[in-house]
Motif scaffolding. Sequence first.
Motif, PDB file in Angstrom:
ATOM      1  N   PHE A 136     126.703  37.473 -37.387  1.00 48.04           N
ATOM      2  CA  PHE A 136     126.594  36.227 -38.152  1.00 48.04           C
ATOM      3  C   PHE A 136     125.569  36.363 -39.281  1.00 48.04           C
ATOM      4  O   PHE A 136     125.843  35.970 -40.428  1.00 48.04           O
ATOM      5  CB  PHE A 136     126.211  35.068 -37.225  1.00 48.04           C
ATOM      6  N   ALA A 137     124.411  36.921 -38.967  1.00 49.42           N
ATOM      7  CA  ALA A 137     123.370  37.094 -39.993  1.00 49.42           C
ATOM      8  C   ALA A 137     123.852  38.014 -41.114  1.00 49.42           C
ATOM      9  O   ALA A 137     123.615  37.738 -42.299  1.00 49.42           O
ATOM     10  CB  ALA A 137     122.098  37.649 -39.359  1.00 49.42           C
ATOM     11  N   ALA A 138     124.519  39.091 -40.766  1.00 49.80           N
ATOM     12  CA  ALA A 138     125.022  40.019 -41.783  1.00 49.80           C
ATOM     13  C   ALA A 138     126.098  39.352 -42.642  1.00 49.80           C
ATOM     14  O   ALA A 138     126.129  39.552 -43.866  1.00 49.80           O
ATOM     15  CB  ALA A 138     125.570  41.276 -41.121  1.00 49.80           C
ATOM     16  N   ALA A 139     126.973  38.570 -42.033  1.00 52.35           N
ATOM     17  CA  ALA A 139     128.021  37.891 -42.789  1.00 52.35           C
ATOM     18  C   ALA A 139     127.436  36.853 -43.740  1.00 52.35           C
ATOM     19  O   ALA A 139     127.876  36.733 -44.896  1.00 52.35           O
ATOM     20  CB  ALA A 139     129.014  37.235 -41.838  1.00 52.35           C
ATOM     21  N   VAL A 140     126.445  36.109 -43.280  1.00 47.80           N
ATOM     22  CA  VAL A 140     125.807  35.106 -44.138  1.00 47.80           C
ATOM     23  C   VAL A 140     125.104  35.791 -45.305  1.00 47.80           C
ATOM     24  O   VAL A 140     125.215  35.347 -46.462  1.00 47.80           O
ATOM     25  CB  VAL A 140     124.821  34.233 -43.327  1.00 47.80           C
ATOM     26  N   GLU A 188     122.404  39.410 -23.073  1.00 45.91           N
ATOM     27  CA  GLU A 188     121.494  39.662 -24.189  1.00 45.91           C
ATOM     28  C   GLU A 188     122.120  40.602 -25.223  1.00 45.91           C
ATOM     29  O   GLU A 188     121.953  40.412 -26.428  1.00 45.91           O
ATOM     30  CB  GLU A 188     120.190  40.252 -23.669  1.00 45.91           C
ATOM     31  N   ILE A 189     122.853  41.601 -24.772  1.00 47.17           N
ATOM     32  CA  ILE A 189     123.541  42.501 -25.698  1.00 47.17           C
ATOM     33  C   ILE A 189     124.604  41.737 -26.487  1.00 47.17           C
ATOM     34  O   ILE A 189     124.729  41.905 -27.705  1.00 47.17           O
ATOM     35  CB  ILE A 189     124.153  43.696 -24.942  1.00 47.17           C
ATOM     36  N   GLY A 190     125.365  40.892 -25.807  1.00 44.15           N
ATOM     37  CA  GLY A 190     126.370  40.084 -26.498  1.00 44.15           C
ATOM     38  C   GLY A 190     125.741  39.157 -27.520  1.00 44.15           C
ATOM     39  O   GLY A 190     126.228  39.031 -28.654  1.00 44.15           O
ATOM     40  N   TYR A 191     124.623  38.517 -27.147  1.00 40.67           N
ATOM     41  CA  TYR A 191     123.918  37.637 -28.079  1.00 40.67           C
ATOM     42  C   TYR A 191     123.424  38.424 -29.287  1.00 40.67           C
ATOM     43  O   TYR A 191     123.538  37.967 -30.426  1.00 40.67           O
ATOM     44  CB  TYR A 191     122.747  36.950 -27.376  1.00 40.67           C
ATOM     45  N   ALA A 192     122.880  39.618 -29.041  1.00 41.33           N
ATOM     46  CA  ALA A 192     122.364  40.437 -30.139  1.00 41.33           C
ATOM     47  C   ALA A 192     123.483  40.792 -31.115  1.00 41.33           C
ATOM     48  O   ALA A 192     123.304  40.695 -32.336  1.00 41.33           O
ATOM     49  CB  ALA A 192     121.712  41.707 -29.587  1.00 41.33           C
ATOM     50  N   LEU A 193     124.630  41.186 -30.599  1.00 39.96           N
ATOM     51  CA  LEU A 193     125.742  41.574 -31.468  1.00 39.96           C
ATOM     52  C   LEU A 193     126.315  40.394 -32.244  1.00 39.96           C
ATOM     53  O   LEU A 193     126.577  40.501 -33.448  1.00 39.96           O
ATOM     54  CB  LEU A 193     126.837  42.250 -30.648  1.00 39.96           C
ATOM     55  N   VAL A 194     126.498  39.262 -31.574  1.00 42.22           N
ATOM     56  CA  VAL A 194     127.081  38.095 -32.244  1.00 42.22           C
ATOM     57  C   VAL A 194     126.119  37.536 -33.288  1.00 42.22           C
ATOM     58  O   VAL A 194     126.521  37.233 -34.422  1.00 42.22           O
ATOM     59  CB  VAL A 194     127.482  37.012 -31.215  1.00 42.22           C
ATOM     60  N   SER A 195     124.847  37.403 -32.936  1.00 46.13           N
ATOM     61  CA  SER A 195     123.896  36.853 -33.905  1.00 46.13           C
ATOM     62  C   SER A 195     123.688  37.811 -35.075  1.00 46.13           C
ATOM     63  O   SER A 195     123.499  37.376 -36.212  1.00 46.13           O
ATOM     64  CB  SER A 195     122.567  36.523 -33.228  1.00 46.13           C
ATOM     65  N   ALA A 196     123.750  39.116 -34.822  1.00 50.84           N
ATOM     66  CA  ALA A 196     123.608  40.092 -35.902  1.00 50.84           C
ATOM     67  C   ALA A 196     124.816  40.051 -36.833  1.00 50.84           C
ATOM     68  O   ALA A 196     124.663  40.133 -38.056  1.00 50.84           O
ATOM     69  CB  ALA A 196     123.425  41.494 -35.329  1.00 50.84           C
TER      70      ALA A 196
END
Length: 89
Positions: A29-33, A19-27
Amino acid sequence: MYAYGGRRTKAEQDAATVEIGYALVSAAFAAAVLFGAVAGPAFLFDLPGPVATVLLRLGTAVAPVVFMARVISVLVRFRQSARPGRTDP
């Protein structure tokens, strides 16, 4: 969330790690977009200097805020789902 005695089981540790890995990767991605959407026109088009500067600064300021908001929201939701019966419907 904790097994008998207050210690986490291996499955609970693994779930938290995922869950921590998912939170970091999705965050990230969202910040980059978001950064690309806000500051992208400054790179793609020949905009006047002040406009390009404002877009770059705005993208740079908003991206970390979105990153942190996404990480916090994912981890809070995970913590609530780990305690069934204590969450709101």
